[in-house]
Design a protein around this motif. Sequence first.
Motif, short mmCIF file in Angstrom:
data_model
loop_
_atom_site.label_atom_id
_atom_site.label_comp_id
_atom_site.label_asym_id
_atom_site.label_seq_id
_atom_site.Cartn_x
_atom_site.Cartn_y
_atom_site.Cartn_z
N MET A 33 -6.61 -3.39 4.58
CA MET A 33 -5.80 -3.58 5.78
C MET A 33 -6.68 -4.23 6.85
SD MET A 33 -3.60 -0.81 7.95
CE MET A 33 -2.16 -1.04 6.89
N SER B 74 -11.13 0.33 -0.56
CA SER B 74 -9.76 0.20 -0.09
C SER B 74 -8.83 0.80 -1.13
CB SER B 74 -9.41 -1.27 0.15
OG SER B 74 -8.09 -1.42 0.59
N LYS C 209 0.83 -1.20 0.00
CA LYS C 209 0.00 0.00 0.00
C LYS C 209 0.87 1.25 0.00
CE LYS C 209 -3.94 -2.28 2.08
NZ LYS C 209 -4.61 -2.36 0.78
N TYR D 109 -3.96 4.95 6.63
CA TYR D 109 -3.24 3.78 7.14
C TYR D 109 -2.24 4.19 8.22
CZ TYR D 109 -5.12 1.26 3.12
OH TYR D 109 -5.96 0.69 2.22
#
Length: 414
Positions: free
Chosen positions: A82, A112, A47, A135
Amino acid sequence: MRERGRTRRLFGLGARTGGAFLRSRFGGEADWRALGEALFDGLSELKGPAMKLAQIVAQWDDLLPPDLAEELARLQRQAEPMPWEGIRRTLEEQYGDLERHFREVETRPFASASMGQVHRAVTHAGETLVLKVQYPGLAEILEGDLAQLRRIMRLGRWLKVPQVRLDALFEELAASLRGELDYHAEANALARYRQRYAHLEGLLIPAPLPELSGPRVLAMRYVAGTPLRELEQADDATCQRVAATLADWLTEELFTHGELHADPHAGNFAVTADGRLVIYDLGAVIPVPEVHLRAMMQLLDATLAGDPMAMDDALRRLGGRQGQGAPLALYRESAEAVAPLFEPGPQDFSDVRVHRRLRDLTPKVWAAMDRLQPPADVLLLSRTLNGHYWNLVRLGARLDMHARTRPLLEWARR
């Protein structure tokens, strides 16, 4: 240790990508599908900024080999979420006891993405919201990823792109990515855009909720819609209304307000049941100076006139092609490829003949990169406009670009 492992994986993916492009550049064979699968698996897990950059590159539908573009496009709609535990910690840092604020927060994300994911929530009053959650540790990850990106971009010297231009491009990308970490700025952009474009009845922008937002959580009212990439089954009238709204909004954004939504991948847009265009994400909004707009319209004017010398002059004024040996034949071919979209009357953006000419032109542009030398400070602007063009293609837009651009070309001539 985790940071070193991430760095090794990024470096490995970068080296594999660079090797494939260099083999292709010098006449070799590359397995683009295998490379795309490896990038999807690796970046979907990692990511962060690396995945974001891959999403940006995936928007260059006319630049990448089809197999690679198809795999990278999956990052815009199929990225692995996640685990909820990490997201929950971020939400609790923002709200404390979640049950005090919400009747329910869905543990499975609604969407996401690269820098965060979106979860639906329901307040005790029964209102459905979406929570965009950054995140954990992304600010620290960003700087490490940018260091790897700077190393990877050195491969651009194989294309004879001067280091000063590569450095300028890197700084533009870095500034854009750092800006996306600022959820306060995105909340302000949502409020500004809602007020500014309230007169566009076909456009809908979710309302931010400042009282529930913070540095790493952005709360918005939930707006349901069909993602732009999944609109294939929509009726033609709806697609044409949405395309016209998109074109009207972009024109006003640029030429009235001097800004541009700089993250045009299709996952950031949707269409409501009553046919309105929804903009979900305003994390990347860039200023567009009038001098750049004027120079780009002058370049378009010369292109539509089929005048290679005027095209070369416009590119110089834009900040590109500082050297000698203008590729006049390439200018002529570019003009012939672009001109059909600007002929009088509605032009069909889904015309495969136009796409084919643009795609065939791409390797010739790369081969002449050392002579063209596009200006680094407008590469993000060009990439963004290219992404919005492909959204119009997906909609099967039929727009009279001749009528739309005529007043803008007259403005640039003054």
